[in-house]
Design a protein around this motif. Structure first.
Motif, PDB file in Angstrom:
ATOM      1  N   HIS A 196       0.807  -1.215   0.000  1.00 46.15           N
ATOM      2  CA  HIS A 196       0.000   0.000   0.000  1.00 46.15           C
ATOM      3  C   HIS A 196       0.846   1.274   0.000  1.00 46.15           C
ATOM      4  O   HIS A 196       0.498   2.262  -0.656  1.00 46.15           O
ATOM      5  N   HIS A 197       1.945   1.285   0.729  1.00 47.19           N
ATOM      6  CA  HIS A 197       2.740   2.503   0.881  1.00 47.19           C
ATOM      7  C   HIS A 197       3.763   2.709  -0.234  1.00 47.19           C
ATOM      8  O   HIS A 197       4.519   3.697  -0.199  1.00 47.19           O
ATOM      9  N   VAL A 198       3.804   1.812  -1.200  1.00 48.47           N
ATOM     10  CA  VAL A 198       4.676   2.005  -2.367  1.00 48.47           C
ATOM     11  C   VAL A 198       3.817   1.862  -3.628  1.00 48.47           C
ATOM     12  O   VAL A 198       3.957   0.914  -4.395  1.00 48.47           O
ATOM     13  N   PRO A 199       2.909   2.810  -3.868  1.00 53.98           N
ATOM     14  CA  PRO A 199       1.933   2.678  -4.962  1.00 53.98           C
ATOM     15  C   PRO A 199       2.562   2.618  -6.342  1.00 53.98           C
ATOM     16  O   PRO A 199       1.937   2.128  -7.285  1.00 53.98           O
ATOM     17  N   TYR A 200       3.804   3.102  -6.478  1.00 58.28           N
ATOM     18  CA  TYR A 200       4.458   3.038  -7.788  1.00 58.28           C
ATOM     19  C   TYR A 200       4.663   1.597  -8.238  1.00 58.28           C
ATOM     20  O   TYR A 200       4.871   1.336  -9.427  1.00 58.28           O
ATOM     21  N   LEU A 201       4.587   0.643  -7.310  1.00 55.67           N
ATOM     22  CA  LEU A 201       4.837  -0.754  -7.660  1.00 55.67           C
ATOM     23  C   LEU A 201       3.855  -1.259  -8.714  1.00 55.67           C
ATOM     24  O   LEU A 201       4.208  -2.045  -9.581  1.00 55.67           O
ATOM     25  N   THR A 202       2.610  -0.798  -8.655  1.00 55.35           N
ATOM     26  CA  THR A 202       1.597  -1.273  -9.614  1.00 55.35           C
ATOM     27  C   THR A 202       1.387  -0.296 -10.765  1.00 55.35           C
ATOM     28  O   THR A 202       0.528  -0.535 -11.617  1.00 55.35           O
ATOM     29  N   ALA A 203       2.165   0.791 -10.817  1.00 54.13           N
ATOM     30  CA  ALA A 203       1.919   1.829 -11.815  1.00 54.13           C
ATOM     31  C   ALA A 203       1.999   1.294 -13.239  1.00 54.13           C
ATOM     32  O   ALA A 203       1.176   1.630 -14.087  1.00 54.13           O
ATOM     33  N   ASP A 204       3.007   0.473 -13.530  1.00 55.78           N
ATOM     34  CA  ASP A 204       3.108  -0.095 -14.880  1.00 55.78           C
ATOM     35  C   ASP A 204       3.295  -1.606 -14.833  1.00 55.78           C
ATOM     36  O   ASP A 204       3.880  -2.197 -15.729  1.00 55.78           O
ATOM     37  N   ALA A 205       2.773  -2.213 -13.765  1.00 57.27           N
ATOM     38  CA  ALA A 205       2.869  -3.671 -13.627  1.00 57.27           C
ATOM     39  C   ALA A 205       1.754  -4.351 -14.418  1.00 57.27           C
ATOM     40  O   ALA A 205       0.672  -3.798 -14.611  1.00 57.27           O
ATOM     41  N   HIS A 206       2.017  -5.582 -14.852  1.00 59.86           N
ATOM     42  CA  HIS A 206       1.016  -6.381 -15.564  1.00 59.86           C
ATOM     43  C   HIS A 206       0.368  -7.341 -14.566  1.00 59.86           C
ATOM     44  O   HIS A 206       0.806  -8.472 -14.397  1.00 59.86           O
ATOM     45  N   LEU A 207      -0.674  -6.865 -13.914  1.00 59.43           N
ATOM     46  CA  LEU A 207      -1.428  -7.704 -12.989  1.00 59.43           C
ATOM     47  C   LEU A 207      -2.394  -8.569 -13.778  1.00 59.43           C
ATOM     48  O   LEU A 207      -3.127  -8.077 -14.634  1.00 59.43           O
ATOM     49  N   GLN A 208      -2.397  -9.849 -13.487  1.00 55.15           N
ATOM     50  CA  GLN A 208      -3.338 -10.765 -14.129  1.00 55.15           C
ATOM     51  C   GLN A 208      -4.444 -11.077 -13.135  1.00 55.15           C
ATOM     52  O   GLN A 208      -4.231 -11.743 -12.130  1.00 55.15           O
ATOM     53  N   ARG A 209      -5.621 -10.556 -13.431  1.00 52.74           N
ATOM     54  CA  ARG A 209      -6.744 -10.723 -12.521  1.00 52.74           C
ATOM     55  C   ARG A 209      -7.568 -11.942 -12.888  1.00 52.74           C
ATOM     56  O   ARG A 209      -7.783 -12.244 -14.050  1.00 52.74           O
ATOM     57  N   ALA A 210      -8.073 -12.629 -11.854  1.00 54.07           N
ATOM     58  CA  ALA A 210      -8.893 -13.816 -12.066  1.00 54.07           C
ATOM     59  C   ALA A 210     -10.319 -13.421 -12.431  1.00 54.07           C
ATOM     60  O   ALA A 210     -10.827 -12.384 -12.016  1.00 54.07           O
ATOM     61  N   VAL A 211     -10.954 -14.252 -13.219  1.00 56.13           N
ATOM     62  CA  VAL A 211     -12.381 -14.107 -13.491  1.00 56.13           C
ATOM     63  C   VAL A 211     -13.122 -14.928 -12.450  1.00 56.13           C
ATOM     64  O   VAL A 211     -12.957 -16.124 -12.353  1.00 56.13           O
ATOM     65  N   ILE A 212     -13.942 -14.253 -11.670  1.00 59.29           N
ATOM     66  CA  ILE A 212     -14.583 -14.898 -10.519  1.00 59.29           C
ATOM     67  C   ILE A 212     -16.083 -15.016 -10.754  1.00 59.29           C
ATOM     68  O   ILE A 212     -16.739 -14.074 -11.207  1.00 59.29           O
ATOM     69  N   ALA A 213     -16.624 -16.169 -10.448  1.00 55.10           N
ATOM     70  CA  ALA A 213     -18.075 -16.360 -10.529  1.00 55.10           C
ATOM     71  C   ALA A 213     -18.764 -15.543  -9.480  1.00 55.10           C
ATOM     72  O   ALA A 213     -18.163 -15.089  -8.496  1.00 55.10           O
ATOM     73  N   ALA A 214     -20.047 -15.333  -9.641  1.00 61.80           N
ATOM     74  CA  ALA A 214     -20.790 -14.475  -8.727  1.00 61.80           C
ATOM     75  C   ALA A 214     -20.741 -14.999  -7.304  1.00 61.80           C
ATOM     76  O   ALA A 214     -20.710 -14.231  -6.355  1.00 61.80           O
ATOM     77  N   HIS A 215     -20.762 -16.297  -7.134  1.00 65.47           N
ATOM     78  CA  HIS A 215     -20.725 -16.880  -5.791  1.00 65.47           C
ATOM     79  C   HIS A 215     -19.589 -17.910  -5.736  1.00 65.47           C
ATOM     80  O   HIS A 215     -19.684 -18.982  -6.330  1.00 65.47           O
ATOM     81  N   TYR A 216     -18.494 -17.539  -5.083  1.00 68.51           N
ATOM     82  CA  TYR A 216     -17.352 -18.440  -5.053  1.00 68.51           C
ATOM     83  C   TYR A 216     -16.851 -18.724  -3.647  1.00 68.51           C
ATOM     84  O   TYR A 216     -15.831 -19.347  -3.470  1.00 68.51           O
ATOM     85  N   GLN A 217     -17.561 -18.251  -2.637  1.00 71.19           N
ATOM     86  CA  GLN A 217     -17.068 -18.555  -1.302  1.00 71.19           C
ATOM     87  C   GLN A 217     -17.566 -19.912  -0.828  1.00 71.19           C
ATOM     88  O   GLN A 217     -17.059 -20.417   0.126  1.00 71.19           O
TER      89      GLN A 217
END
Length: 323
Positions: free
Chosen positions: A302-323
């Motif tokens: 959280h305290h180093v926001p530049y870390l995600t500035a140009d990072a390639h985050l791969q986000r998961a596709v989540i179903a509506a109910h996955y818990q």
């Protein structure tokens, strides 16, 4: 940043005597304030040198710790930017050596005579392309080419500044730029982007952790931690044990501007922190280590926001109910 030992970082104490702890803490705060504006560029350089956004931040912290220690021994203040980047370059090479990565580029014997007359070193690789190119791509270049391309095309150094920072001749810089850029152009032609949707397996524990986090079910979130769980909020605090780490969740309970989505960064599992459920851009990444079906380690950037500035985050596709 990794703090220096208490006996380091000051020249005001008497010989053989450590300065008071508050004095050390103030000196450290002053140093971090001094280098604050340089940290995003240091991270851009280090991340591309080691081929990893997260490991790049480790190298930045190592660089700042080393700089804080060395500064007290200097008779005159250095040119801060060039000095820190020289340290960062050496620490990145140390990192690569530790992991048996390829360490040196055998420059051509006639490198000093090499002049690329067919292209302008100021315009061969568009800066927009260099900045957005996947960080891992840079790791496929040998280190001298890597350093020159990052310093020129990502950080906009002059050729003379690169030559001075790396202690290589100007013709050698031009040669490394030419070859490094050509290699990156070839790789970009094969695959110019990474997928934003994560194709790899997502740990069920992280899916559940994200769902409970978004539901603000803090008792259930804490129940997912192992007894000896470790927490690091980078540049802020480290805690160990479920009771101590449990306090960490109060920081998120008091805010509304976040939504957690399971994601990967540098192949590591964790949570992409979005400003809202419908946001497209992550503002933070929380690395998670799973042990069996529970969380063993939390690393919050959280305290180093530049870390995600140009990072390639791969986000998961989540179903509506996955818990």
């Amino acid at each position: 940043m990794t703090s220096a030992p208490e006996s380091e970082g000051t020249t005001t104490a008497a010989a053989g005597t450590s300065p008071p702890l508050p004095q050390l803490q103030q000196a450290r705060r002053d140093f971090l304030t001094l280098v604050e504006k340089l940290r995003p560029d240091l991270h851009r350089y280090c991340a591309r040198m080691v081929g990893s956004t997260i490991d790049g931040e480790d190298v930045v912290q190592d660089t700042l710790a080393r700089g804080y220690y060395e500064l007290s021994a200097l008779k005159e203040p250095p040119a801060l930017r060039a000095w820190l980047f020289r340290i960062a370059h050496n620490r990145a090479l140390d990192y690569l050596r530790r992991y048996d990565r390829r360490m040196s580029e055998p420059l051509d014997p006639d490198a000093d005579e090499f002049i690329d007359r067919a292209s302008d070193p100021d315009t061969l690789l568009p800066r927009e392309q260099a900045v957005t190119l996947a960080i891992a791509r840079f790791a496929e270049l040998v280190p001298t080419q890597r350093s020159c391309v990052i310093l020129k095309d990502v950080l906009d150094y002059s050729l003379e500044e690169i030559s001075e920072s790396l202690d290589v001749s100007l013709p050698a810089v031009k040669a490394a730029l030419h070859r490094g850029r050509a290699r990156l152009q070839a790789m970009s032609a094969q695959s110019n982007a990474e997928a934003d949707v994560m194709p790899a397996h997502v740990s069920p524990a992280i899916l559940r952790y994200a769902a409970l986090f978004n539901a603000r079910d803090w008792d259930a979130v804490r129940a997912m931690l192992i007894d000896d769980v470790r927490l690091e909020v980078v540049e802020a605090v480290s805690r160990r044990g479920r009771k101590e780490v449990g306090v960490y969740f109060h920081n998120y309970d008091g805010r509304t501007n976040w939504y957690m989505v399971p994601a990967r960064l540098d192949g590591r599992e964790g949570l992409a922190v979005l400003p809202s459920e419908h946001s497209a851009r992550a503002v933070n990444f929380i690395e998670l280590t799973v042990h069996q079906d529970r969380i063993a380690r939390i690393r919050d950037f959280h305290h180093v926001p530049y870390l995600t500035a140009d990072a390639h985050l791969q986000r998961a596709v989540i179903a509506a109910h996955y818990q």
